[in-house]
Write an enzyme that holds these catalytic residues in place. Structure first.
Site, short mmCIF file in Angstrom:
data_model
loop_
_atom_site.label_atom_id
_atom_site.label_comp_id
_atom_site.label_asym_id
_atom_site.label_seq_id
_atom_site.Cartn_x
_atom_site.Cartn_y
_atom_site.Cartn_z
N GLU A 1 0.86 -1.19 0.00
CA GLU A 1 0.00 0.00 0.00
C GLU A 1 0.89 1.23 0.00
O GLU A 1 1.84 1.34 0.78
CB GLU A 1 -0.95 0.05 1.21
CG GLU A 1 -1.86 1.28 1.15
CD GLU A 1 -2.98 1.33 2.20
OE1 GLU A 1 -2.84 0.69 3.25
OE2 GLU A 1 -3.98 2.02 1.94
N ILE A 2 0.57 2.16 -0.90
CA ILE A 2 1.24 3.46 -0.92
C ILE A 2 0.39 4.41 -0.07
O ILE A 2 -0.80 4.58 -0.34
CB ILE A 2 1.34 4.00 -2.37
CG1 ILE A 2 2.06 3.01 -3.27
CG2 ILE A 2 2.01 5.37 -2.38
CD1 ILE A 2 2.02 3.37 -4.77
N GLY A 3 1.00 5.00 0.96
CA GLY A 3 0.29 5.93 1.82
C GLY A 3 -0.05 5.32 3.16
O GLY A 3 -0.83 4.37 3.25
N ASP B 1 5.61 5.48 2.45
CA ASP B 1 5.14 6.85 2.67
C ASP B 1 6.35 7.78 2.57
O ASP B 1 7.48 7.37 2.87
CB ASP B 1 4.47 7.01 4.04
CG ASP B 1 3.51 8.19 4.08
OD1 ASP B 1 2.27 7.97 4.07
OD2 ASP B 1 3.99 9.35 4.08
N GLN C 1 6.67 8.11 -3.85
CA GLN C 1 6.00 7.19 -4.78
C GLN C 1 6.22 7.54 -6.24
O GLN C 1 5.86 6.74 -7.11
CB GLN C 1 4.50 7.14 -4.49
CG GLN C 1 3.71 8.38 -4.91
CD GLN C 1 2.21 8.17 -4.83
OE1 GLN C 1 1.57 8.72 -3.95
NE2 GLN C 1 1.62 7.40 -5.73
N HIS D 1 -2.31 11.07 -4.23
CA HIS D 1 -3.47 11.29 -5.11
C HIS D 1 -3.22 12.36 -6.17
O HIS D 1 -4.15 12.85 -6.81
CB HIS D 1 -4.75 11.61 -4.31
CG HIS D 1 -5.02 10.65 -3.22
ND1 HIS D 1 -5.02 9.28 -3.42
CD2 HIS D 1 -5.26 10.83 -1.89
CE1 HIS D 1 -5.27 8.68 -2.27
NE2 HIS D 1 -5.40 9.59 -1.33
N GLU E 1 -6.76 4.47 -5.74
CA GLU E 1 -7.98 5.03 -5.16
C GLU E 1 -7.95 6.55 -5.06
O GLU E 1 -6.93 7.18 -5.27
CB GLU E 1 -8.36 4.36 -3.84
CG GLU E 1 -7.41 4.46 -2.73
CD GLU E 1 -7.88 3.59 -1.53
OE1 GLU E 1 -8.38 2.48 -1.71
OE2 GLU E 1 -7.71 4.07 -0.39
N ASP E 2 -9.11 7.11 -4.79
CA ASP E 2 -9.32 8.56 -4.77
C ASP E 2 -9.10 9.17 -6.16
O ASP E 2 -8.55 10.28 -6.30
CB ASP E 2 -8.43 9.25 -3.72
CG ASP E 2 -8.93 9.00 -2.29
OD1 ASP E 2 -9.78 8.10 -2.11
OD2 ASP E 2 -8.49 9.70 -1.38
C1 LIG Z 1 -4.55 9.33 2.29
S1 LIG Z 1 -3.12 9.21 3.29
C2 LIG Z 1 -2.95 7.47 3.50
C3 LIG Z 1 -4.05 6.92 4.34
C4 LIG Z 1 -3.87 5.47 4.75
N1 LIG Z 1 -3.63 4.60 3.61
C5 LIG Z 1 -5.11 5.01 5.46
O1 LIG Z 1 -5.85 4.18 4.91
O2 LIG Z 1 -5.35 5.45 6.60
C6 LIG Z 1 -1.87 9.66 2.16
C7 LIG Z 1 -0.43 9.50 2.61
O3 LIG Z 1 0.37 9.62 1.44
C8 LIG Z 1 1.60 10.20 1.78
N2 LIG Z 1 2.23 10.80 0.61
C9 LIG Z 1 2.01 12.01 0.05
N3 LIG Z 1 2.80 12.22 -1.02
C10 LIG Z 1 3.55 11.09 -1.15
C11 LIG Z 1 4.55 10.69 -2.06
N4 LIG Z 1 4.96 11.50 -3.07
N5 LIG Z 1 5.13 9.47 -1.91
C12 LIG Z 1 4.74 8.65 -0.89
N6 LIG Z 1 3.78 8.99 0.01
C13 LIG Z 1 3.19 10.19 -0.11
C14 LIG Z 1 1.26 11.21 2.85
O4 LIG Z 1 2.40 11.47 3.66
C15 LIG Z 1 0.11 10.54 3.58
O5 LIG Z 1 0.58 9.90 4.76
#
Ligand SMILES: C[S@@+](CC[C@H](N)C(=O)[O-])C[C@H]1O[C@@H](n2cnc3c(N)ncnc32)[C@H](O)[C@@H]1O
Length: 243
Positions: A43-45, A69, A89, A114, A139-140
């Site tokens: 999972e990314i994020g 992340d 990512q 996203h 997603e999103d």
């Molecule tokens: C929507 S949240 C993830 C929510 C988590 N999957 C959940 O279900 O609770 C998005 C995450 O993506 C990370 N993020 C933002 N830009 C990113 C990037 N370029 N590469 C990796 N992670 C990133 C943010 O730090 C944040 O923690």
């Protein structure tokens, strides 16, 4: 809401989980077949880490779970049996390292920035590391309609427009417009692309042969590519699909 998830949400601890309500039905429909198996999931994020125990409970103890992340603070959210890796990512070198260390993946779920360009970069760099029979979920995808995320209605740079082009690419066997629409090798491994509200799912299933029609009569089964031939679809016969 689907059973596992509705039960699970009532058992959550202080880790915040943030998902749109209608995603849980999609997870149940698409991911149930991976439960209880020794799969590799990415999972990314991570954000506050709420999805880490959820996926561990859903997939079971045999699954290897990796999360990435960009925020170094997320490393502290790792739990036994999972790995949290820190990086961007959209960085091909980082994604190659992750794939070498934890891939190939049976399921990849992009719930990261996203930002459309990031979704596309991750998809292009990670699709080769998706296992046979695997699923790639983004997603999103409603951010494809939000200019602040690189989207906007019919913006060519959005992930939704990229996904629409993937539908064309999947069908590139069937054209004779060679110059305008050349054969795309992804047609050999992209089994399907399913679009839900805000979630795009691409499934990898390598075709062992180009598309054929099956004729069955009196118990005799034959295969034919004539349906393509008589429509003048020359591409599939020009050797450019690797046949
Ligand atoms: C929507 S949240 C993830 C929510 C988590 N999957 C959940 O279900 O609770 C998005 C995450 O993506 C990370 N993020 C933002 N830009 C990113 C990037 N370029 N590469 C990796 N992670 C990133 C943010 O730090 C944040 O923690």
């Amino acid at each position: 809401m689907a059973d596992f998830f509705s039960d699970y949400l009532k058992t959550t601890d202080e880790r915040l989980l943030s998902k749109w309500a209608h995603y849980f039905d999609v997870y149940t429909r698409e991911l149930t077949r991976f439960r209880g198996r020794p799969i590799s999931f990415l999972e990314i994020g991570v954000f506050r880490g709420g999805s880490i125990p959820m996926w561990k409970g859903f997939f079971g103890d045999q699954a290897r779970l990796t999360f990435i992340d960009i925020d170094p603070a997320c490393k502290a959210l790792e739990i036994p049996g999972t790995s949290v890796e820190i990086g961007n990512q959209a960085d091909p070198a980082f994604l190659a390292d992750i794939a070498a260390k934890h891939g190939p993946f049976d399921v990849i779920l992009d719930d990261g920035s996203h930002v459309c360009a990031h979704q596309i970069a991750s998809y292009e760099n990670l699709w080769p590391h998706l296992a046979e029979g695997g699923l790639y979920l983004v997603e999103d995808c409603h951010t494809s309609y939000w200019p602040g995320f690189g989207g906007g209605y019919r913006n060519e740079a959005s992930f939704i427009e990229y996904a629409k082009r993937m539908i064309d690419r999947m069908h590139s066997w069937y054209t004779d417009q060679d110059a305008l629409f050349p054969f795309d090798p992804i047609a050999k491994e992209l089994h399907s692309i399913r679009c839900y509200d805000s979630i795009v799912v691409a499934e990898k299933r390598t075709k062992t042969m180009p598309p054929t029609t099956i004729y069955a009569q009196n118990g005799k089964v034959t295969r034919s590519r004539r349906a393509l031939e008589i429509r003048g679809r020359k591409s599939a016969f020009a050797g450019k699909d690797g046949t």
